[in-house]
Scaffold this active site. Sequence first.
Site, PDB file in Angstrom:
ATOM      1  CB  CYS A 180       3.687   9.572   9.252  1.00 42.07           C
ATOM      2  SG  CYS A 180       3.655  10.870  10.945  1.00 42.07           S
ATOM      3  CG  HIS A 315       9.500   8.025   9.202  1.00 39.84           C
ATOM      4  ND1 HIS A 315       8.750   8.132   8.415  1.00 39.84           N
ATOM      5  CD2 HIS A 315       9.198   8.371  10.334  1.00 39.84           C
ATOM      6  CE1 HIS A 315       7.732   9.045   9.031  1.00 39.84           C
ATOM      7  NE2 HIS A 315       8.155   8.689  10.097  1.00 39.84           N
ATOM      8  CG  HIS A 352       6.699  14.768  10.816  1.00 44.10           C
ATOM      9  ND1 HIS A 352       6.049  14.117   9.729  1.00 44.10           N
ATOM     10  CD2 HIS A 352       6.934  12.964  11.799  1.00 44.10           C
ATOM     11  CE1 HIS A 352       5.836  12.611   9.895  1.00 44.10           C
ATOM     12  NE2 HIS A 352       6.296  12.345  11.020  1.00 44.10           N
TER      13      HIS A 352
END
Length: 439
Positions: A180, A315, A352
């Site tokens: 990620c 994030h 996400h």
Amino acid sequence: MTTAIARDTDHIVIAGMAVEAPGGVDSPTSYWSALAASEELIGPLPRDRGWPLEELLSTYQIEGWSEVRDAGGFLDAAAQFDPAFFGIGQREALATDPQQRVALRVAWRALENAGINPGALEGEDVGCFIGCSPMEYGPRCAEVNEYSGNRVIGFGLSAAGRVSHSLGLIGPTMCVDSACASSLTALHLAAAAVREGDCEWALAGAVSVMGSPAAFFEFSKHNALSTDGHCRAYADNATGTLWGEGAGMVVVEHESRARRLGHRVYGRILGSHTNHNGKGRPILVPRTEAQERMIRKTIDKSGIDPADVKMIEGHGTATRAGDPIELTALQNTYGATGSRPLLGSVKSNVGHAQAAAGMLGLIKLLLAGRHGRIPATLHSENPTTRVDWDRSSLRLATELQPWEPTNDVRYGAVSSFGASGSNAHAIIAMPVTEENADF
């Protein structure tokens, strides 16, 4: 203090962008409209990918597993592609991971957005750095099938090579997989390559299209998925993350080149840094110390007062372990300046997007700077009680609000953290003189 700005006034800048996100978003304009309107772009799991939905939606019946909700952030046009436009045969196109196809599309649009003719780049010293992770698309290579021979280059991790080949670029080309954190790592590498003269300019981006529901199965086993189909970043009622897809690409070059050629300057990359958590705890568990160390190094590289950073695109995966760790690192750095920076996460809008998450966050930051407004983070009215908010000036962006510049510049920061333990952070400066120009 001798700053990085004083040493290098010919900044590395972002001079073009393109984005695809859930909810039919296919341009910076439609992306900003959704963000400014606080839209949640979540929909049901795709029904056209051959996923075992009955099995997936019943994982909660297995002891120790959690429920998978029928929700996520999925690209409407993930399967749409014109192979002839990019000089690819039909069979090869079908065998090629959709992540490559989407990467080709956003790369072309980013170049057009910068005022560059994508069809006139053959032989140009241009780099291409794309964040991407394997997504289990298509048949196995270790068998005989009608796509054999096309699969060797059809994997998603060949996306950068595919873009360079299609456009005829001859600069450094690589896919970056730091989970990620891939997006901002790709940006970091592209900026370094341009700065060091490895290429004249570069494309930097990331793409995530889920060829299989593997991530849903994995995080169901980890009990780390949202229980209600929403990604409640930094919220007290957050229960886990919600998977999504997306793609973004930016054009990276020296500011002198951008000005000379009449390109837009969306933002200056003042500093970026990547690091790793190291060992000692499970690989999926983030570390406050590593994130704080990374942020401080990025601030040092940027040469600015961290109190000038007024927007932080975090994030914010909405996991009970990850969010408090990230918040603590931000409180210890930007939150210790007393300047009340506003924090948010686009994952609350789109889910996400994994390898592409940081690029969607970066483009959100650039658009916010260009429009002079900070979008709201959804579901953030009740911030998590797992951190002490009173000990720092850091606050969540709970509504769309003005972003006042500092000396005609808006300073923002963006973070991304990978499940592999990698972390990435960047500080961007957006000149006020560039705001509200046509896209």
